[in-house]
Design an enzyme around this catalytic site. Sequence first.
Site, mmCIF file in Angstrom:
data_model
loop_
_atom_site.group_PDB
_atom_site.id
_atom_site.type_symbol
_atom_site.label_atom_id
_atom_site.label_comp_id
_atom_site.label_asym_id
_atom_site.label_seq_id
_atom_site.Cartn_x
_atom_site.Cartn_y
_atom_site.Cartn_z
ATOM 1 N N ALA A 101 -10.694 0.619 5.582
ATOM 2 C CA ALA A 101 -9.249 0.733 5.796
ATOM 3 C C ALA A 101 -8.637 1.999 5.211
ATOM 4 C CB ALA A 101 -8.554 -0.479 5.190
ATOM 5 N N LYS A 102 -7.514 2.395 5.785
ATOM 6 C CA LYS A 102 -6.624 3.405 5.203
ATOM 7 C C LYS A 102 -5.195 3.009 5.523
ATOM 8 C CE LYS A 102 -7.499 6.164 9.090
ATOM 9 N NZ LYS A 102 -7.582 7.391 9.788
ATOM 10 N N GLY A 103 -4.269 3.791 5.042
ATOM 11 C CA GLY A 103 -2.865 3.404 5.138
ATOM 12 C C GLY A 103 -2.248 3.638 6.501
ATOM 13 N N VAL A 104 -0.980 3.218 6.637
ATOM 14 C CA VAL A 104 -0.338 3.281 7.949
ATOM 15 C C VAL A 104 1.178 3.460 7.857
ATOM 16 C CG1 VAL A 104 -0.073 0.760 8.136
ATOM 17 C CG2 VAL A 104 -0.284 2.146 10.228
ATOM 18 N N GLU A 149 3.197 5.852 7.380
ATOM 19 C CA GLU A 149 3.879 7.012 7.976
ATOM 20 C C GLU A 149 3.419 7.321 9.393
ATOM 21 O OE1 GLU A 149 4.286 9.972 4.303
ATOM 22 O OE2 GLU A 149 2.310 9.095 4.542
ATOM 23 N N GLY A 166 8.041 -3.383 0.988
ATOM 24 C CA GLY A 166 8.146 -3.879 2.352
ATOM 25 C C GLY A 166 6.917 -3.517 3.169
ATOM 26 N N GLN A 167 6.111 -2.598 2.615
ATOM 27 C CA GLN A 167 4.906 -2.203 3.355
ATOM 28 C C GLN A 167 3.837 -3.283 3.286
ATOM 29 O OE1 GLN A 167 5.315 -1.632 0.253
ATOM 30 N NE2 GLN A 167 3.685 -0.557 -0.781
ATOM 31 N N GLY A 168 3.901 -4.138 2.258
ATOM 32 C CA GLY A 168 3.013 -5.295 2.236
ATOM 33 C C GLY A 168 1.857 -5.230 1.270
#
Lengths: 280, 202, 779, 153
Positions: free
Chosen positions: C732-735, C737, C494-496
């Site tokens: 880019a980096k993650g998101v 949390e 669901g995070q894509g």
Amino acid sequence: MPVLHQPRDLDEACTLLAELDDPMVYGGGTAIQILLKQGLLFAENLVDLSFVPGLTAIEATATGIRVGAMTPLRRMETDAQVAGVVPLAAATYGHVANPRVRNTASVGGNIAHGDYRLDPPTALLALDAQVELRSAHGQRRVPVRDFFVDFQLTAVEHGELITAIEIPAQPAGSASSYVKLSSLGENDWPSASAAALLVTEAGRRTLRLGIGALAPIPQFVSVDVSGHDLETTVEAAKAAADPLIDPIPDVRGSVTYKRRLGLVAVEDAVRRAWKDQDDD
Amino acid sequence: MKFGSSFTVPAASTTVFDLFLDAPTMRACIPGCEELERTDETHFRGRLVNTIAHVRFNAAFSAEIVGLDAPHEVRAVLQGEDQRLGSSIKVQATLTVQPDGDGSLVTYAMELALWGKLGRLGESIVQRRTVEVERQFVEAFTRACTAGPVELPAPVSVGARGSEGAVSAPPSAPPAPVRSAPERRMSPLRRLLAWFRGRGAR
Amino acid sequence: MTETALREGGEEPAVGARWQRAAARGKVRGTTKYVADLPVPPCAQVAVYRSTRPHARILAVDVTQAAALPGVQAVVTGQDLFALLGERLLTGPAFADQPALAYDRVRYVGEPVAAVLARDLATARAAVDLIAVEYEDLEPVYDVETALKGEFFVHDVLRPSSVFGDLSHLRGKRDTNVCYEYNLRTGDVDAVPTDGVTTVSGEFWSPPVAHVPIELPCTTAWVEDDRLEILTTTQTPSYVRQAVADLLDLPLNKVRVRTSVLGGSFGSKMYDRLEPLAAALAWSQQTAVRLVATREEAFLLTTRHGAGVTSSMSADADGNIVAATADVAYDTGAFADVGPRITAKSGMVAAGPYRVENAWIRSRCIYTNKPSAGPFRGFGVPQVTWSHESLVDELARELGEDPAEFRRRHLLREGDEAPMGTVMHSADFVGCLDAVTDEIGWTTPYEKGEGRWRRGRGVAVGMKAVLTPTIANAVIQLNQDGSATLMISTVDMGQGSDTIMPQIVAEVLHLDEGSVRVVAADTDTTPYDTITAGSRSTYHTGNAVRAAAEKMRDKLVDLAAQRLGVAASDCKVTSGGVMSTTAQETVSISDLMHGHFGARGTTLTAEANFTTSWQPYDHETGRSRQVTEHWFAGAVAVEILVDTMTGRVKVEQLAVAGDVGRAINPTLVEQQLTGAAIMGIGHALFDELVFDQGQIVNGTLLDYQLPSVRDVPAKLTAHVIESAHRTGPFGAKGVGETGILAIAPAIANAVRDAVGVRITRLPLSPERVLEAMTEAGVS
Amino acid sequence: MRMLNLTVNGRVHDVPVDDNELLLDVLRTKVGCTSVREGCGVGACGACTVLVDGRSVSSCLALAVRHDGAEIVTADGLPGDDAVVEAFVECGAMQCGYCIPGFVLMTHELLAENPQPDAEQIAAHLEGNICRCGTYPEICAAVTSAAARGARL
């Protein structure tokens, strides 16, 4: 797994309930399914009322309306006749759980469960509804105000089933409201609920209060508020409700908290009913 | 889940204390207790049975006296398992008896754990049931204190014997509180069942 | 915020574009297949007998009656499996402490002890009710306080499992309930003078909570020839393959682990859930088995750590934060799971994202006799953020300063060294704080109210390190028609990831939306990936994907140079194919590959690995110059109403910001932020697992409350902050949390603002709020 | 076992069922509608929603044999150009997607009764459906958008 019986008429249903071992009436059936899944239900026989004719009618009577026991809760919320004759009931039924449950759960099954947190009994108490019961021995009627006997205990006897609820019409010029307060998620069970009905008849003004989730059974009290203004009515309502509040502590709140919340529910319901009256 | 309370009974504290250790009396006073026997000085075993409506609760249990200071204090641990319901129960109880005028003041503190299917299903029912069980026990025990130890085995009892010096219960005394309850009064388990029914079709 | 610039020739770039989520229509119509929907061989249905004791020795398991029930194929006990597998039966990412079925001892109410295989689930469940277990009770340890006394032990011996690099320093222990301790020592808190110093302190508590992804865990395992195949709801397929290979003593190529898109996870479908049991049953019985957890069982599989933090924060007369202390205790339940990592990663940020000269932190992971706690969105950090963001707010108030401005003054900036010794980069705390305070109009006056409803505003900031070190691999198969297939073991929950990884490929190879398809993780075909968790995939797997795409680009360029007879340096990939300036010609991918291979339908493959480097923290001081590859920075501001009659808190407005380096897909980034915020509102206001003597008492969705549409603030905005990371794919980096870290303290700080009470225990239930108001004499 | 006649998404199915089988399991395993999913088992999350004769029902609590002759609609049976589906896709109203078919069907029921619902009416109808990813803002936007398109089954 229990045996499912699907009687085709009321007499057959009553006979089954009288003669079977460990029978259980299967109305909307949602709760029974939950019990089965929990592995706690050891009923030998389920008596499904869904093929019994005549249990889903909403009919006008001389004094109000008569609602068949298998009427889905959602019809109480959406039916024009119900909204016209007993608007407090229509409003209160619309607060039960979610639309899917209301599409499935039945008016009779709902009160037969006797849960102290149910929404509809608060309105039925204020409106002085009667519960129609039937067994192999015949029919009887029990005022809803006598129906809830103790925690999870109702007036339904072994072999009996609920066939209808009769609700007297809400008096002309009356005003009403239902308030449900939850303490966790917004759509949770109520931690306190109150239905208020303000009635003026023969020069006397009466506040009828049904309160839920605040004691082992739904409670009712009637207060004469003739000559009262809003503030004194609120105070009178809280004073009358207070002795009836005897909460069961759980994850939703302690006794102290629920007691406090109960008085807020009563106050909010009275204020809204008052406003409803002013708006008319 | 912890709970506790105190109550007074119309009997001397030595009498009260003896009654607490008397298996037939306790069998008669504990709601739903259908078997109870003392297997040695400190151990009891029995069965809690309820076959009412659609729930069958049937737990063999054992109880051990883990501390005894007669006639003042007794500490006991009760543990039972209902295999079919996938549930177990454990009660750690401390009970003290003090003279109080002509009678005695009984104070008890219990820690009750209900593990497994029954325990998973919410605490309000357990809380409420506990209150009910407490009330029934106190009523029955108060009657027992007036009447003395129970001699006659109850109909379903196995291995219950009148203790020494037992006095027959007067005919008017109900044999056990559970049985004396009105027909319509639900057992705690029936209430449990009803409660489940209620929450699904609310 | 970087607006996406058009590439040459007016071509829309892929990175930064709001591509529609992969499989959007399939998800809406329900035609997307989740694990339970995929075809499998005919299976034995499995039901599990669970312990009814919190802590006990198993004396005997009687399965005679169960085995005799018609329709039952087998009944397998922990002792049966132990006889077959020995201590290999114990698995776990940090310590090998978790048996697929308990064999000698049960350690929580609900622990699996025996499994029934039957022709249908109803039969299997009926048989479970016929199993009788005889126990000898052991003293249970229900809470961390009791556990720390060290009188009774949940495990006698602890054996490290040595699966992950960052946990390779774990050592065996015995006679302790503390399975891990992380210490941070920066400066000397004892040497801080007390003169003119203001100190605030508190005891903070975050309860255990449940993940409750709506998809239930489901594992099917079967034997095919001499191999074991597993189709399972996991976000760690590579880990599961290793764990199962270890369990059954099989070579890695004889274990195949497949998954599909997941119906949510939030950390719950990681490591050892149903898989070791399914594998052991299938292998020992040489059959196919299917395990589906009921919702009640899912509550027992894993939880978020309940955590207590006793902490303080001090400022000198000039208002500088001179000291911070935190003693953190994570309740990990019966199994360590990945608790040691959580303990360290959260401990290192327990002082908050501030310039603090002196810090003392102790963070411990503690066993108790309860269901195991494991990773949960935020990885332990929300629990310490709850502490530092409450303290810093109170400190500002003590000093008479504006809480937002006070934070702004002390927040770490680019190039600052954080208390654990790592230098900050691409973590724009100030930018995040500015965005959210601007959004809610922090500096504009507002009506606080005097009657029943009181309004308040609150702000909080969160900081988290990405999981380091980790390993990612990607294989791109470019098809002759110009479409591409991407093989990675990242799982879309669901995070894509199935949307943004193709965007990265498309950006490099100039492909169109919809032309890159991600293969569902399958350890037979998709390469090793540490885990899909901890917001690490965008950066780590994204970097591997980008590198693989670049290798593919180089291959195409070489092919074009060959074909056109020009230098490779003259060729570049464009949306139409590979273009040569010299030759004044563009060759489409399709023509290029057709020409090269002389056939249609051919493929070209490129692969790449991305492994992070790190410097392990010093075990005395907890410090490291590079403890993490990068940081997540987030901020939250809220405006709330408190009903002073009921104590109910209503979030009217919430603004959440996160520094994502660069948003590959802004829509998905915003959804991650708002989705996390909504989950965080639940954690702040009512989400809580309630235990009574080790027993979960609200483990059904009738009692366990999740935020519904009614709990969403009337105004909810996400703010994407982009301070590009120098080594992130396109910055880019993650998101995943970032959005959840600071929600609860922001709301609590707003309650403090509205009614003047500081609440240190979550959730902020109406009862707790009202109690605090009564105690403080607020009416 | 008895034969149950169901019309699912316009197709007639005669399926053998046991008295105690749930509609959810019959639809998934005997009719092949895997868009109907178990989430909570107690009617509280909405993932197993189906429309039975136009009304939303939690199929996890519905006895299959009580639905002989019923007309059932599941999300996967909605027409390709369904306005609610279009609105959900365009509004990005999905993350993991597991719960979304339930929301889609609830939206159909709502719009059939009330073609132009306001925010409160939307919330009242969807409050019993849980999206753990927190896609509620996009879902509400999708409902409004579907209403604007005049969605009707």
